[in-house]
Scaffold this motif. Structure first.
Motif, PDB file in Angstrom:
ATOM      1  N   MET A   1      21.914 -31.848 -32.249  1.00 21.45           N
ATOM      2  CA  MET A   1      22.461 -31.761 -33.610  1.00 21.45           C
ATOM      3  C   MET A   1      21.859 -32.843 -34.496  1.00 21.45           C
ATOM      4  O   MET A   1      21.529 -33.924 -34.006  1.00 21.45           O
ATOM      5  CB  MET A   1      23.988 -31.876 -33.552  1.00 21.45           C
ATOM      6  N   ARG A   2      21.736 -32.548 -35.779  1.00 20.78           N
ATOM      7  CA  ARG A   2      21.115 -33.478 -36.714  1.00 20.78           C
ATOM      8  C   ARG A   2      22.162 -34.091 -37.626  1.00 20.78           C
ATOM      9  O   ARG A   2      23.074 -33.410 -38.111  1.00 20.78           O
ATOM     10  CB  ARG A   2      20.067 -32.763 -37.577  1.00 20.78           C
ATOM     11  N   TYR A   3      21.969 -35.376 -37.890  1.00 19.79           N
ATOM     12  CA  TYR A   3      22.849 -36.119 -38.797  1.00 19.79           C
ATOM     13  C   TYR A   3      21.972 -37.001 -39.679  1.00 19.79           C
ATOM     14  O   TYR A   3      20.905 -37.451 -39.250  1.00 19.79           O
ATOM     15  CB  TYR A   3      23.833 -36.996 -38.013  1.00 19.79           C
ATOM     16  N   PRO A   4      22.399 -37.278 -40.914  1.00 17.58           N
ATOM     17  CA  PRO A   4      21.615 -38.177 -41.760  1.00 17.58           C
ATOM     18  C   PRO A   4      21.442 -39.543 -41.088  1.00 17.58           C
ATOM     19  O   PRO A   4      22.365 -40.054 -40.447  1.00 17.58           O
ATOM     20  CB  PRO A   4      22.477 -38.293 -43.025  1.00 17.58           C
ATOM     21  N   GLU A   5      20.284 -40.117 -41.245  1.00 18.11           N
ATOM     22  CA  GLU A   5      19.999 -41.408 -40.623  1.00 18.11           C
ATOM     23  C   GLU A   5      20.964 -42.471 -41.140  1.00 18.11           C
ATOM     24  O   GLU A   5      21.179 -42.618 -42.339  1.00 18.11           O
ATOM     25  CB  GLU A   5      18.560 -41.830 -40.937  1.00 18.11           C
ATOM     26  N   GLY A   6      21.573 -43.196 -40.216  1.00 17.09           N
ATOM     27  CA  GLY A   6      22.461 -44.293 -40.567  1.00 17.09           C
ATOM     28  C   GLY A   6      23.848 -43.887 -41.010  1.00 17.09           C
ATOM     29  O   GLY A   6      24.645 -44.739 -41.413  1.00 17.09           O
ATOM     30  N   ALA A  29      24.993 -38.700 -30.004  1.00 19.53           N
ATOM     31  CA  ALA A  29      24.008 -38.108 -30.903  1.00 19.53           C
ATOM     32  C   ALA A  29      23.369 -39.141 -31.821  1.00 19.53           C
ATOM     33  O   ALA A  29      22.566 -38.781 -32.691  1.00 19.53           O
ATOM     34  CB  ALA A  29      24.662 -37.005 -31.736  1.00 19.53           C
ATOM     35  N   GLY A  30      23.731 -40.413 -31.663  1.00 22.13           N
ATOM     36  CA  GLY A  30      23.117 -41.475 -32.450  1.00 22.13           C
ATOM     37  C   GLY A  30      23.849 -41.840 -33.723  1.00 22.13           C
ATOM     38  O   GLY A  30      23.322 -42.594 -34.554  1.00 22.13           O
ATOM     39  N   ILE A 200      36.619 -29.467 -27.422  1.00 24.23           N
ATOM     40  CA  ILE A 200      36.963 -29.515 -28.841  1.00 24.23           C
ATOM     41  C   ILE A 200      36.005 -30.445 -29.575  1.00 24.23           C
ATOM     42  O   ILE A 200      35.581 -30.163 -30.703  1.00 24.23           O
ATOM     43  CB  ILE A 200      38.414 -29.978 -29.045  1.00 24.23           C
ATOM     44  N   ALA A 201      35.649 -31.546 -28.944  1.00 25.70           N
ATOM     45  CA  ALA A 201      34.738 -32.513 -29.558  1.00 25.70           C
ATOM     46  C   ALA A 201      33.378 -31.899 -29.854  1.00 25.70           C
ATOM     47  O   ALA A 201      32.739 -32.240 -30.855  1.00 25.70           O
ATOM     48  CB  ALA A 201      34.571 -33.734 -28.651  1.00 25.70           C
ATOM     49  N   GLU A 202      32.922 -30.998 -29.010  1.00 23.21           N
ATOM     50  CA  GLU A 202      31.624 -30.360 -29.224  1.00 23.21           C
ATOM     51  C   GLU A 202      31.634 -29.548 -30.515  1.00 23.21           C
ATOM     52  O   GLU A 202      30.674 -29.581 -31.301  1.00 23.21           O
ATOM     53  CB  GLU A 202      31.290 -29.456 -28.032  1.00 23.21           C
ATOM     54  N   LEU A 203      32.723 -28.827 -30.760  1.00 26.21           N
ATOM     55  CA  LEU A 203      32.844 -28.048 -31.994  1.00 26.21           C
ATOM     56  C   LEU A 203      32.935 -28.969 -33.208  1.00 26.21           C
ATOM     57  O   LEU A 203      32.291 -28.726 -34.240  1.00 26.21           O
ATOM     58  CB  LEU A 203      34.076 -27.150 -31.911  1.00 26.21           C
ATOM     59  N   ILE A 204      33.713 -30.039 -33.083  1.00 19.95           N
ATOM     60  CA  ILE A 204      33.854 -30.987 -34.186  1.00 19.95           C
ATOM     61  C   ILE A 204      32.506 -31.618 -34.520  1.00 19.95           C
ATOM     62  O   ILE A 204      32.130 -31.744 -35.698  1.00 19.95           O
ATOM     63  CB  ILE A 204      34.893 -32.068 -33.847  1.00 19.95           C
ATOM     64  N   ALA A 205      31.776 -32.021 -33.493  1.00 16.16           N
ATOM     65  CA  ALA A 205      30.470 -32.662 -33.722  1.00 16.16           C
ATOM     66  C   ALA A 205      29.522 -31.733 -34.465  1.00 16.16           C
ATOM     67  O   ALA A 205      28.765 -32.168 -35.335  1.00 16.16           O
ATOM     68  CB  ALA A 205      29.866 -33.083 -32.385  1.00 16.16           C
TER      69      ALA A 205
END
Length: 229
Positions: A1-6, A29-30, A200-205
């Motif tokens: 999964m991708r998230y904005p850096e920082g 996931a960082g 549940i955490a997987e869906l939330i993430a």
């Protein structure tokens, strides 16, 4: 999964259960994560019903890009006519007012940044209405209404607001739930088991990620097949 850096994620109720599992999944996931809870083990001690404490904590940790409202209580069990009014009000203060206060505190930061993800924890009880759990069921239905409303308000800002509605999950929050209520929930679940916090955490993430871009004000079931709408 991708998230904005920082990006910084704030997870309330993050000391245990779904909150702790979500914090662990996001960190994997960082994502930088701050957990907030009254229970020991959280990064920040927070009473989500205290508006001053919420405002101070949000101001102190820096801009929040992801908010997971996982703090919640089951509240009193029993026939509605026998419920104590204070216990009813406490359930709404934690489950509904706590969610409101956190959303109100972080939404302006997210709108200013042009990006944000808010995930609220509802329940299948909000849709079905669990007998013997009217306070919990009603409070979680209110969380769904809040989510849908806020999702529409922020729909053009880059901030997405969605809810997750689990069926019964094996967490510390359910440790003191009436066994009859839990047995009924399991009997209504086609998979025949409770969910896990990690599921549940997987869906939330995923809902917190940049991969979700065209969903807001929605309710995602995680009910082992129990959900009917």
């Amino acid at each position: 999964m991708r998230y904005p850096e920082g990006v910084l994620a704030l997870v309330t109720g993050g000391a245990s259960g779904i909150g702790a599992a979500t914090a662990a999944r996001l960190r994997e996931a960082g994502v930088r994560v701050v957990t907030a809870d009254l229970a020991p083990g959280a990064d920040e001690k927070l009473d989500v019903t205290d508006p001053d404490a919420v405002a101070a904590m949000v101001a102190g940790i820096g801009p929040v890009g992801i908010l997971v409202n996982s703090a919640g209580i089951v509240g009193p069990s029993g026939p509605l006519v026998d419920l104590d009014l204070d216990a009813w009000r406490t359930t709404f203060r934690v489950n509904v007012e706590g969610t409101f206060l956190l959303c109100r505190a972080v939404a302006p930061q997210m709108v200013a940044a042009g990006w944000g993800r808010i995930v609220t924890l509802a329940s299948i009880a909000a849709k079905d209405g669990n007998p013997g759990q009217s306070a919990y069921s009603a409070s979680k239905a209110a969380v769904i209404g809040l989510t849908k409303s806020l999702g529409k308000e922020l729909a053009r800002t880059g901030v997405l607001v969605n809810a997750v509605a689990p069926a019964a999950v094996s967490t510390p929050m359910n440790a003191h739930t009436d066994p009859a209520v839990l047995a009924r929930s399991q009997s209504l679940t086609p998979m025949g088991r409770f969910g896990t916090a990690a599921e549940i955490a997987e869906l939330i993430a995923w809902l917190c990620s940049a991969q979700v871009s065209f969903s807001t004000g929605a309710v995602y079931d995680a009910s082992g097949g129990r959900a009917t709408y």
